[in-house]
Design a protein around this motif. Structure first.
Motif, PDB file in Angstrom:
ATOM      1  N   GLU A 213       0.818  -1.211   0.000  1.00  0.00           N
ATOM      2  CA  GLU A 213       0.000   0.000   0.000  1.00  0.00           C
ATOM      3  C   GLU A 213       0.855   1.267   0.000  1.00  0.00           C
ATOM      4  N   LYS A 214       2.054   1.165   0.549  1.00  0.00           N
ATOM      5  CA  LYS A 214       2.927   2.333   0.567  1.00  0.00           C
ATOM      6  C   LYS A 214       3.339   2.719  -0.854  1.00  0.00           C
ATOM      7  N   LEU A 215       3.560   1.716  -1.708  1.00  0.00           N
ATOM      8  CA  LEU A 215       3.885   1.991  -3.109  1.00  0.00           C
ATOM      9  C   LEU A 215       2.727   2.709  -3.793  1.00  0.00           C
ATOM     10  N   ARG A 216       1.505   2.286  -3.460  1.00  0.00           N
ATOM     11  CA  ARG A 216       0.317   2.937  -4.027  1.00  0.00           C
ATOM     12  C   ARG A 216       0.230   4.390  -3.579  1.00  0.00           C
ATOM     13  N   ALA A 217       0.465   4.627  -2.294  1.00  0.00           N
ATOM     14  CA  ALA A 217       0.389   5.999  -1.780  1.00  0.00           C
ATOM     15  C   ALA A 217       1.465   6.881  -2.414  1.00  0.00           C
ATOM     16  N   MET A 218       2.660   6.341  -2.569  1.00  0.00           N
ATOM     17  CA  MET A 218       3.735   7.112  -3.184  1.00  0.00           C
ATOM     18  C   MET A 218       3.382   7.474  -4.627  1.00  0.00           C
ATOM     19  N   ALA A 219       2.847   6.487  -5.364  1.00  0.00           N
ATOM     20  CA  ALA A 219       2.474   6.755  -6.759  1.00  0.00           C
ATOM     21  C   ALA A 219       1.350   7.778  -6.843  1.00  0.00           C
ATOM     22  N   GLY A 220       0.395   7.718  -5.909  1.00  0.00           N
ATOM     23  CA  GLY A 220      -0.714   8.668  -5.913  1.00  0.00           C
ATOM     24  C   GLY A 220      -0.248  10.093  -5.678  1.00  0.00           C
ATOM     25  N   ILE A 221       0.718  10.269  -4.786  1.00  0.00           N
ATOM     26  CA  ILE A 221       1.248  11.610  -4.518  1.00  0.00           C
ATOM     27  C   ILE A 221       1.968  12.156  -5.743  1.00  0.00           C
ATOM     28  N   VAL A 222       2.819  11.333  -6.351  1.00  0.00           N
ATOM     29  CA  VAL A 222       3.537  11.777  -7.560  1.00  0.00           C
ATOM     30  C   VAL A 222       2.539  12.113  -8.668  1.00  0.00           C
ATOM     31  N   ALA A 247      -8.425  11.975  -0.894  1.00  0.00           N
ATOM     32  CA  ALA A 247      -9.602  11.648  -1.703  1.00  0.00           C
ATOM     33  C   ALA A 247      -9.265  10.616  -2.781  1.00  0.00           C
ATOM     34  N   LEU A 248      -8.102  10.761  -3.387  1.00  0.00           N
ATOM     35  CA  LEU A 248      -7.690   9.838  -4.443  1.00  0.00           C
ATOM     36  C   LEU A 248      -7.417   8.447  -3.903  1.00  0.00           C
ATOM     37  N   LEU A 249      -6.734   8.389  -2.758  1.00  0.00           N
ATOM     38  CA  LEU A 249      -6.238   7.112  -2.241  1.00  0.00           C
ATOM     39  C   LEU A 249      -7.148   6.480  -1.192  1.00  0.00           C
ATOM     40  N   GLY A 250      -8.039   7.292  -0.618  1.00  0.00           N
ATOM     41  CA  GLY A 250      -8.911   6.759   0.417  1.00  0.00           C
ATOM     42  C   GLY A 250      -8.178   6.394   1.691  1.00  0.00           C
ATOM     43  N   CYS A 251      -7.175   7.173   2.046  1.00  0.00           N
ATOM     44  CA  CYS A 251      -6.400   6.895   3.259  1.00  0.00           C
ATOM     45  C   CYS A 251      -6.250   8.177   4.068  1.00  0.00           C
ATOM     46  N   GLY A 252      -5.656   8.063   5.262  1.00  0.00           N
ATOM     47  CA  GLY A 252      -5.530   9.196   6.152  1.00  0.00           C
ATOM     48  C   GLY A 252      -4.287  10.026   5.899  1.00  0.00           C
ATOM     49  N   GLU A 253      -4.229  11.194   6.564  1.00  0.00           N
ATOM     50  CA  GLU A 253      -3.120  12.118   6.381  1.00  0.00           C
ATOM     51  C   GLU A 253      -1.796  11.521   6.836  1.00  0.00           C
ATOM     52  N   ASP A 254      -1.834  10.669   7.861  1.00  0.00           N
ATOM     53  CA  ASP A 254      -0.593  10.077   8.352  1.00  0.00           C
ATOM     54  C   ASP A 254       0.056   9.190   7.299  1.00  0.00           C
ATOM     55  N   VAL A 255      -0.773   8.473   6.519  1.00  0.00           N
ATOM     56  CA  VAL A 255      -0.242   7.630   5.434  1.00  0.00           C
ATOM     57  C   VAL A 255       0.385   8.509   4.355  1.00  0.00           C
ATOM     58  N   ILE A 256      -0.272   9.629   4.051  1.00  0.00           N
ATOM     59  CA  ILE A 256       0.257  10.549   3.034  1.00  0.00           C
ATOM     60  C   ILE A 256       1.595  11.122   3.490  1.00  0.00           C
ATOM     61  N   ARG A 257       1.659  11.516   4.748  1.00  0.00           N
ATOM     62  CA  ARG A 257       2.912  12.085   5.269  1.00  0.00           C
ATOM     63  C   ARG A 257       4.052  11.072   5.182  1.00  0.00           C
ATOM     64  N   GLU A 258       3.765   9.832   5.573  1.00  0.00           N
ATOM     65  CA  GLU A 258       4.805   8.794   5.548  1.00  0.00           C
ATOM     66  C   GLU A 258       5.273   8.532   4.118  1.00  0.00           C
ATOM     67  N   ALA A 259       4.305   8.461   3.179  1.00  0.00           N
ATOM     68  CA  ALA A 259       4.663   8.213   1.775  1.00  0.00           C
ATOM     69  C   ALA A 259       5.439   9.396   1.195  1.00  0.00           C
ATOM     70  N   MET A 260       5.062  10.620   1.576  1.00  0.00           N
ATOM     71  CA  MET A 260       5.775  11.798   1.082  1.00  0.00           C
ATOM     72  C   MET A 260       7.208  11.805   1.595  1.00  0.00           C
ATOM     73  N   ASP A 261       7.391  11.442   2.874  1.00  0.00           N
ATOM     74  CA  ASP A 261       8.748  11.358   3.428  1.00  0.00           C
ATOM     75  C   ASP A 261       9.581  10.332   2.666  1.00  0.00           C
ATOM     76  N   ALA A 262       8.956   9.199   2.328  1.00  0.00           N
ATOM     77  CA  ALA A 262       9.676   8.156   1.588  1.00  0.00           C
ATOM     78  C   ALA A 262      10.068   8.644   0.196  1.00  0.00           C
ATOM     79  N   LEU A 263       9.171   9.391  -0.452  1.00  0.00           N
ATOM     80  CA  LEU A 263       9.481   9.936  -1.775  1.00  0.00           C
ATOM     81  C   LEU A 263      10.637  10.928  -1.712  1.00  0.00           C
TER      82      LEU A 263
END
Length: 738
Positions: A213-222, A247-263
């Motif tokens: 799911e982290k790969l999905r979140a990273m791709a959604g942010i990009v 809205a795109l990924l259907g997940c919370g802000e904490d998941v977005i923050r973690e994926a953004m940090d990874a990117l």
């Protein structure tokens, strides 16, 4: 000529011969033996060779020149089994280094084992007389590459990917493409492949083993950042990404923050603070903005060698040009000579062209080698006409080529600068950050730079807000021309443009000059515009609909949008005819004789103009579709004498252009312009959009719509917010990052 499409059907047979293949995109024309009858098959069929058994799914079509043919959409391949089929396959030239004579030796020596030997035992192949161990290794390697393409395509087509997309994936990841996609289907969103996030998401959900799911979140942010890049933003505040990504990924802000940090950690995004607010960039655009700022600051610290300009020199230029310069024009000429770096801006009729000619005259009197450039072919042509000197497009000046991933690569750069000691660039408001950064890198040390543009126009279609950021930074010398000269005051186009900029209603009641307003409802506006375009203006002024008249729409959508008006105008000006080929691309019918526009930069389209040859067709270029050849998978467009040859797959970058959006018109001027001002969506009723539309007209401007919309647009000084960092980087007093 268009023919009704039949239902999809299946065709099975063996390949007798390949009559045409485009190695770049895999488009192929071949003869298929179907129960003893030869059928012509066309489609994306890379590496298919004589002797192969094929199962094809597609439709029958009737080509005007080549007759009945089968257009393949899906292909399943079966390798040759008999020795005779093996010989035909190997003799066909599919494997480089194996011709008919070598193929015969291989089949005579190994029979039906030949393919196994080619794939697994190059040492056995070297036993054949005339094949050295080195050549055997080379032949086997090329054979494996052919099979790798085949296996990748077979595996990826199961995910619903087209042959063209499969080729892109193979080019990106080679023989390991299938494993790469299975482990991370979101790699398909990478720029060199270009599959939308939503489709990659669908492919991921169809897989037995679900990706991380982290790969999905990273791709959604990009995906979100890249989407905003296409809307002109070079960067985004991190906070602005949370809501759309959730809205795109259907997940919370904490998941977005973690994926953004990874990117950020892996370098796929760059995060930096601008004015105390964290922003994220894609690496390529960050490097472009940072590089542009660094080069400008370097020019400011170490300006080109200049000298004081004597009043006598300016008076001499006046005599030779036959003019008397206004004070602001004199100031522009003096700064250009003494400082070697200048932004010259102003609206229509304020004398930018006169000042530009004065600068050019003085530079030439000083013995400088001056280059002239503009962002589009039309703008360069106009610059040539008003100066009497050759002007090039920026892409031509920088000698654009492309790399293996079809990314632009300019041959002129820091190691190979342009041959000029001064450069004057017109229509800077049209230039995006990538081209601007590349241009600065290609300037030789000490080269003077004059940038001309209208700061009240819309920002460029591409990413960035170059002219605005340069002026807003306060770091560069800027001369703004404001006086409208007497001759220009006779033009209602000019005076109304200046009224609009000041927030004053344009004069709409005059019927004797070059600016007309026709009060219409949105419904009535369509028929009025069609009548003006096809009948009244050609009859009254002798204007050509394809060359002289242009409809500029605030929006693509709606009753008076460019899509609806193109359909109506095409039906009137270029209706279907038995002798005209046509194709349907992305819902648009493109027909021979249509006025069309290129909607994205394509750096590898070849064009010719007489004996001259060149490469590249660019976003906003307008031409006429002169030829469609479905059998060869080609079409041709004439862009003001440049005849550009397209592979059929690149037709997706063309749209009908009887009507275009105002945004797409930047950098161009047209003798006659018609603007619908009824039914405009509220988001687009703003001043600089109307101003830009009006200033595209050289001789005649007609507004068709309602007074209330004109008033709303004139009074609304809200500009669409565009996030960019060039201004902030220019204002940054830290060390230059060379």
């Amino acid at each position: 000529m268009a023919y009704p499409q039949e239902e999809k059907t299946e065709l099975r047979g063996s390949v007798e011969g390949v009559t045409f293949r485009n190695e770049e995109n895999g488009f192929t024309v071949l003869d298929l033996n179907v129960r003893g009858e030869l059928e012509t098959v066309v489609g994306i069929l890379p590496s298919v060779a004589p002797g192969e058994e094929l199962r094809l799914v597609g439709r029958w079509d009737m080509h005007a020149s080549f007759g009945r043919q089968f257009r393949a959409e899906l292909c399943e391949r079966k390798m040759p089994q008999t020795a005779a089929d093996l010989l035909q396959y190997l003799s066909g030239g599919t494997i480089k280094g194996v011709g008919p004579a070598t193929a015969l030796k291989i089949v005579e020596t190994f029979g039906e084992e030949a393919f196994d030997v080619l794939e697994n035992s190059p040492e056995r192949l070297s036993r054949i007389k005339g094949i050295s161990p080195a050549k055997a290794m080379e032949i086997c390697q090329r054979f494996r590459e052919q099979f790798a393409v085949r296996e990748v395509m077979i595996a990826l087509e199961r995910f619903g990917m087209t042959a063209t997309e499969c080729i892109r994936v193979f080019r990106a990841y080679g023989a390991h493409a299938v494993e790469r996609v299975k482990s991370d289907p979101y790699c398909l969103c990478d720029e060199e492949i270009g599959i939308p996030f939503e489709r990659a998401d669908t492919i991921a959900r169809a897989m037995q083993e679900k990706p991380d799911e982290k790969l999905r979140a990273m791709a959604g942010i990009v995906h979100a950042v890249r989407h905003n890049l296409r809307n002109g933003h070079t960067c985004l505040p991190c906070q602005k990404l949370f809501a759309p990504c959730e809205a795109l990924l259907g997940c919370g802000e904490d998941v977005i923050r973690e994926a953004m940090d990874a990117l950020v950690d892996c370098g796929r995004l760059i995060r930096t603070e601008l004015g105390g607010t964290p922003f994220v960039f894609l690496p390529r655009v960050y490097e472009a903005e940072r590089s542009a700022a660094d080069h400008i600051r370097m020019k400011l610290r170490f300006p080109p060698a200049g000298r004081s300009t004597l009043p006598e020199e300016i008076r001499l230029a006046e005599r030779k040009e036959g003019v008397v310069y206004a004070n602001k024009q004199r100031e522009a000429i003096r700064i250009a000579a003494e400082k070697g770096l200048l932004i010259l801006t102003g609206g229509p009729g304020t004398g930018k062209t006169t000042a530009l000619r004065g600068i050019l005259r003085l530079y030439e009197e000083q013995g400088l080698d001056v280059a002239l450039a503009a962002p589009t072919g039309r703008a360069a042509k106009r610059m040539s006409e008003v100066t009497g000197r050759e002007a090039k497009t920026l892409h031509r000046l920088l000698e654009v080529e492309w790399d293996e991933s079809d990314h632009p690569r300019f041959q002129r750069n820091e190691r190979n600068p342009i041959d000029a000691s001064a450069l004057i660039v017109d229509e800077l408001s049209r230039v995006d950050i990538y081209v601007f950064s590349s241009l600065l890198q290609a300037l030789p040390l000490g080269c003077r730079l004059v940038m001309v543009g209208d700061s009240d126009q819309l920002p460029p279609v591409g990413a960035g807000n170059v002219l605005h950021d340069l002026i807003a930074s306060g770091r560069l010398p800027v001369v703004t021309l404001t006086e409208v000269f007497r001759q220009a005051q006779e033009s209602l186009i000019v005076t109304n443009a200046h009224r609009i900029v000041r927030g004053e209603m344009p004069e709409l009641s005059c019927r004797t000059k070059d600016f007309f307003f026709l009060e219409r409802t949105a419904h009535a506006a369509v028929s009025t515009i069609c009548d003006l375009y096809t009948e009244r203006l050609p009859r009254a002024y002798g204007y050509s609909p394809t060359e002289d008249i242009q409809v500029l729409c605030p929006s693509r959508k709606g009753q008076t949008g460019s899509v609806r008006l193109n359909q109506a105008l095409q039906q009137l000006l270029n209706p279907p005819a038995p002798q005209k080929n046509e194709i349907t691309v992305k819902g648009n019918t493109l027909r021979e004789g249509d006025k069309v526009m290129q909607i994205r930069n394509n750096y590898d389209i070849l064009w010719t103009r007489g004996a001259e040859e060149g490469v590249g067709v660019f976003n906003g270029d307008i031409g006429v579709l002169t030829r469609i050849d479905p059998g060869a998978g080609e079409l041709e467009v004439d862009f003001d004498g440049r005849r550009a040859a397209y592979a059929m797959e690149n037709a997706q970058d063309l749209e009908p252009a009887y009507a275009i959006t105002v945004h797409k018109s930047q950098g161009s001027e047209f003798p006659a312009v018609i603007v619908p001002v009824a039914g405009v969506v509220p988001q687009l009723t703003y001043r600089n959009l109307l101003y830009t539309a009006v200033t595209r007209a050289k001789k005649l401007l007609i507004l068709v719509g309602d007074t209330a919309t004109v008033r709303e647009m004139t009074e609304n000084d809200r500009k669409a917010r565009r996030y960019s960092a060039l201004q902030a980087f220019l204002e940054d007093d830290d060390q230059i990052s060379f």
